[in-house]
Design a protein around this motif. Sequence first.
Motif, mmCIF file in Angstrom:
data_model
loop_
_atom_site.group_PDB
_atom_site.id
_atom_site.type_symbol
_atom_site.label_atom_id
_atom_site.label_comp_id
_atom_site.label_asym_id
_atom_site.label_seq_id
_atom_site.Cartn_x
_atom_site.Cartn_y
_atom_site.Cartn_z
ATOM 1 N N UNK A 1 49.401 -36.774 -102.774
ATOM 2 C CA UNK A 1 48.985 -36.589 -104.170
ATOM 3 C C UNK A 1 47.471 -36.393 -104.298
ATOM 4 N N UNK A 2 46.763 -37.174 -103.481
ATOM 5 C CA UNK A 2 45.296 -37.160 -103.491
ATOM 6 C C UNK A 2 44.710 -35.761 -103.243
ATOM 7 N N UNK A 3 45.451 -34.954 -102.489
ATOM 8 C CA UNK A 3 44.945 -33.628 -102.117
ATOM 9 C C UNK A 3 45.759 -32.509 -102.765
ATOM 10 N N UNK A 4 46.411 -32.845 -103.889
ATOM 11 C CA UNK A 4 47.289 -31.874 -104.564
ATOM 12 C C UNK A 4 46.530 -30.607 -104.967
ATOM 13 N N UNK A 5 45.255 -30.757 -105.300
ATOM 14 C CA UNK A 5 44.472 -29.609 -105.780
ATOM 15 C C UNK A 5 44.302 -28.531 -104.708
ATOM 16 N N UNK A 6 44.319 -28.924 -103.437
ATOM 17 C CA UNK A 6 44.122 -27.943 -102.353
ATOM 18 C C UNK A 6 45.412 -27.686 -101.565
ATOM 19 N N UNK A 7 46.515 -28.229 -102.071
ATOM 20 C CA UNK A 7 47.823 -28.131 -101.392
ATOM 21 C C UNK A 7 48.146 -26.695 -100.924
ATOM 22 N N UNK A 8 48.027 -25.731 -101.833
ATOM 23 C CA UNK A 8 48.410 -24.350 -101.490
ATOM 24 C C UNK A 8 47.489 -23.764 -100.430
ATOM 25 N N UNK A 9 46.190 -23.991 -100.606
ATOM 26 C CA UNK A 9 45.233 -23.423 -99.642
ATOM 27 C C UNK A 9 45.406 -24.045 -98.254
ATOM 28 N N UNK A 10 45.608 -25.364 -98.220
ATOM 29 C CA UNK A 10 45.779 -26.034 -96.918
ATOM 30 C C UNK A 10 47.106 -25.605 -96.280
ATOM 31 N N UNK A 11 48.112 -25.388 -97.107
ATOM 32 C CA UNK A 11 49.406 -24.897 -96.598
ATOM 33 C C UNK A 11 49.247 -23.528 -95.942
ATOM 34 N N UNK A 12 48.383 -22.714 -96.529
ATOM 35 C CA UNK A 12 48.136 -21.380 -95.980
ATOM 36 C C UNK A 12 47.383 -21.465 -94.637
ATOM 37 N N UNK A 13 46.419 -22.381 -94.557
ATOM 38 C CA UNK A 13 45.699 -22.592 -93.287
ATOM 39 C C UNK A 13 46.697 -23.028 -92.209
ATOM 40 N N UNK A 14 47.587 -23.938 -92.573
ATOM 41 C CA UNK A 14 48.599 -24.443 -91.630
ATOM 42 C C UNK A 14 49.488 -23.319 -91.112
ATOM 43 N N UNK A 15 49.886 -22.463 -92.026
ATOM 44 C CA UNK A 15 50.726 -21.319 -91.676
ATOM 45 C C UNK A 15 50.020 -20.452 -90.623
ATOM 46 N N UNK A 16 48.728 -20.189 -90.858
ATOM 47 C CA UNK A 16 47.948 -19.369 -89.919
ATOM 48 C C UNK A 16 47.712 -20.089 -88.591
ATOM 49 N N UNK A 17 47.383 -21.390 -88.657
ATOM 50 C CA UNK A 17 47.077 -22.110 -87.412
ATOM 51 C C UNK A 17 48.320 -22.220 -86.524
ATOM 52 N N UNK A 18 49.507 -22.355 -87.153
ATOM 53 C CA UNK A 18 50.724 -22.452 -86.340
ATOM 54 C C UNK A 18 51.033 -21.120 -85.652
ATOM 55 N N UNK A 19 50.766 -20.010 -86.354
ATOM 56 C CA UNK A 19 50.979 -18.687 -85.728
ATOM 57 C C UNK A 19 50.009 -18.493 -84.554
ATOM 58 N N UNK A 20 48.765 -18.908 -84.752
ATOM 59 C CA UNK A 20 47.761 -18.767 -83.687
ATOM 60 C C UNK A 20 48.090 -19.664 -82.495
ATOM 61 N N UNK A 21 48.644 -20.829 -82.787
ATOM 62 C CA UNK A 21 49.022 -21.752 -81.711
ATOM 63 C C UNK A 21 50.102 -21.133 -80.820
ATOM 64 N N UNK A 22 51.092 -20.506 -81.439
ATOM 65 C CA UNK A 22 52.158 -19.840 -80.669
ATOM 66 C C UNK A 22 51.564 -18.677 -79.868
ATOM 67 N N UNK A 23 50.694 -17.907 -80.528
ATOM 68 C CA UNK A 23 50.083 -16.750 -79.871
ATOM 69 C C UNK A 23 49.277 -17.190 -78.633
#
Lengths: 207, 207
Positions: A49-71
């Motif tokens: 809840x504390x980080x709800x304001x950046x939830x979408x942006x951090x979710x997008x970073x996670x999406x990218x970092x997981x793709x890079x990790x596989x790569x």
Amino acid sequence: MPTNQSLRAFFDELASDAPAPGGGGAAAAAGAMGAALVSMVCNLTVGKEKFAAVEDQVGEILNKSEKLRIKLNNMMQEDVEAFNAVMAAYRLPKATPDEKAIRSAAIQNAAKIAALAPLTTAQACAEVIELTQPAAEMGNPNVLSDAGVAALCAQAGLKGAALNVLINLGMIKDESFVTKYQADLDQILAKYDALANEVYQSVKGKL
Amino acid sequence: MPTNQSLRAFFDELASDAPAPGGGGAAAAAGAMGAALVSMVCNLTVGKEKFAAVEDQVGEILNKSEKLRIKLNNMMQEDVEAFNAVMAAYRLPKATPDEKAIRSAAIQNAAKIAALAPLTTAQACAEVIELTQPAAEMGNPNVLSDAGVAALCAQAGLKGAALNVLINLGMIKDESFVTKYQADLDQILAKYDALANEVYQSVKGKL
């Protein structure tokens, strides 16, 4: 701790007198470790809840970092394969002028592939470094130091891959190929080495 | 490739929302990777007639790098244990003044151990960096780039461990403890970060 055991096996393989895996694989592994730490920071930020304001942006970073990790995980394998292809080309017969020409062309082809593999690793590490800055700024401050370590690991991956690009470019006779990819490498290296230093200094200053 | 699979499992664990293993473990892993690459350079140098003149010295480097590799591998586990001990101290009861005093002392004790674990990692990474210079100078030139990647991995380990020392020192109220170990850290960091840069630049210049 099974993970520790399996890592030990990787380090054993790296340390052995087998020339592959070597620095190219280690660079990709360092980059993958950086991507994994970006993901960790994001995973300890999203859904709170504390980080709800950046939830979408951090979710997008996670999406990218997981793709890079596989790569980057895949690049460890590709680096070994590219190295083995160069060695195989060197082992081709060279008794006749025809054989010599075929062998020489095969070496040049294999060296180009072997130069482009670490360049791909370097580019992926640069993308990881790019993610560490918003991860450090928006992520859960309890794991701020982990975002800093992510930048350091990806930086080692970037510069380690660069050394592997350079050693392979040194084998290549096609000057326009060398000039083009040397320029690409120099550009990535200058920009993202500096950015990694910036993220590290910023994190260090906040601890 | 089984090694790649097992590394992937480590990265999965790192990337997860479990706070340990985190940056401290990753720093130790980066250092161990650096030590492994020093060993690889030595293993591809010793026993070869061409390098007979430096056989003894390279053998000594190998001996040291293998000890540091084991130490850094163990530090990955110790880092997790030190982190868990801090968390356990925080979970102690705090209903009465006595309980509060016991809990507070336990947290301070655990934090000191948690600060010293990454300091040990930082010191071991500094020792790895010290080995990369003679390894790059005396080792088989075919694996010169691997000596460079070794320096980069150990540098990421050194600076990553430093961030983990700093975050833990921040929890400690004993000022003389903080002053002493902060000074130790600053000294190691300044000297060996610079040496790692020197080794990297020297290797890069020769490729």
